[in-house]
Scaffold this motif. Structure first.
Motif, short mmCIF file in Angstrom:
data_model
loop_
_atom_site.label_atom_id
_atom_site.label_comp_id
_atom_site.label_asym_id
_atom_site.label_seq_id
_atom_site.Cartn_x
_atom_site.Cartn_y
_atom_site.Cartn_z
N SER A 32 0.78 -1.23 -0.36
CA SER A 32 -0.35 0.27 0.23
C SER A 32 0.54 0.75 0.01
CB SER A 32 -1.25 -0.54 1.26
OG SER A 32 -0.19 0.03 1.78
N PRO A 33 0.25 2.38 -0.75
CA PRO A 33 1.22 3.21 -0.37
C PRO A 33 1.72 3.73 0.95
CG PRO A 33 -1.04 4.16 -1.15
CD PRO A 33 -0.88 2.92 -0.49
N GLY A 35 2.73 1.43 3.06
CA GLY A 35 3.64 0.46 3.20
C GLY A 35 5.00 0.67 2.16
N ILE A 36 4.80 1.52 1.37
CA ILE A 36 5.75 2.17 0.10
C ILE A 36 6.51 2.89 1.85
CG2 ILE A 36 6.48 3.53 -1.23
CD1 ILE A 36 3.87 2.38 -2.84
N MET A 37 6.01 3.89 2.27
CA MET A 37 6.65 5.08 2.59
C MET A 37 7.85 4.29 3.72
SD MET A 37 4.77 7.96 5.13
CE MET A 37 4.08 7.14 6.01
N VAL A 38 6.90 3.36 4.22
CA VAL A 38 7.87 2.39 5.56
C VAL A 38 8.96 2.19 4.97
CG1 VAL A 38 7.49 -0.01 7.31
CG2 VAL A 38 5.49 1.86 7.17
N LYS A 39 9.30 1.11 3.71
CA LYS A 39 9.74 0.30 3.12
C LYS A 39 11.21 1.75 3.09
CE LYS A 39 8.63 -3.10 0.17
NZ LYS A 39 7.31 -3.51 -0.66
N SER A 40 10.38 2.71 2.48
CA SER A 40 11.88 3.87 2.15
C SER A 40 11.97 4.19 3.95
CB SER A 40 10.88 4.86 1.92
OG SER A 40 9.96 5.04 0.46
N MET A 41 11.42 4.59 4.53
CA MET A 41 12.15 5.40 5.72
C MET A 41 13.17 3.61 6.19
SD MET A 41 8.70 6.83 7.60
CE MET A 41 9.05 6.69 9.35
N LEU A 42 12.15 2.97 6.47
CA LEU A 42 13.50 1.74 6.89
C LEU A 42 14.79 2.09 6.43
CD1 LEU A 42 10.83 -1.31 7.76
CD2 LEU A 42 12.02 0.43 9.45
N THR A 43 14.31 1.83 5.10
CA THR A 43 15.65 1.78 3.98
C THR A 43 17.01 2.53 3.97
OG1 THR A 43 14.82 0.65 2.19
CG2 THR A 43 16.62 1.58 1.23
N GLY A 44 15.94 4.43 4.53
CA GLY A 44 17.08 5.51 4.85
C GLY A 44 17.43 5.34 5.77
N MET A 45 17.10 4.59 7.19
CA MET A 45 17.75 4.24 8.73
C MET A 45 19.04 3.28 8.64
SD MET A 45 15.02 4.46 11.42
CE MET A 45 13.81 3.49 10.38
#
Length: 60
Positions: A32-33, A35-45
């Motif tokens: 979902s949108p 989920g995409i945001m969560v993936k981006s945040m985890l990748t950034g961290m």
């Protein structure tokens, strides 16, 4: 930080382009949108941690 979020964005993009979907049992993230945001945040961290450690080691 284990899981799909630690995959570098370029590699993740290449996998998606080849229709490969990563699934993690420890980090169930939807497509979902949100989920995409969560993936981006985890990748950034995940990108931040080694960069921060490298900066600290250079400063020491």
């Amino acid at each position: 930080m284990p899981g799909t979020a630690t995959i570098r964005p370029a590699i993740h993009h290449q996998l998606e382009r080849n229709h490969v979907k990563l699934v993690s049992a420890t980090e169930p993230i939807s497509d979902s949108p949100a989920g995409i945001m969560v993936k981006s945040m985890l990748t950034g961290m995940a990108e931040y941690d080694p960069a921060e450690l490298s900066a600290k080691l250079r400063a020491a």
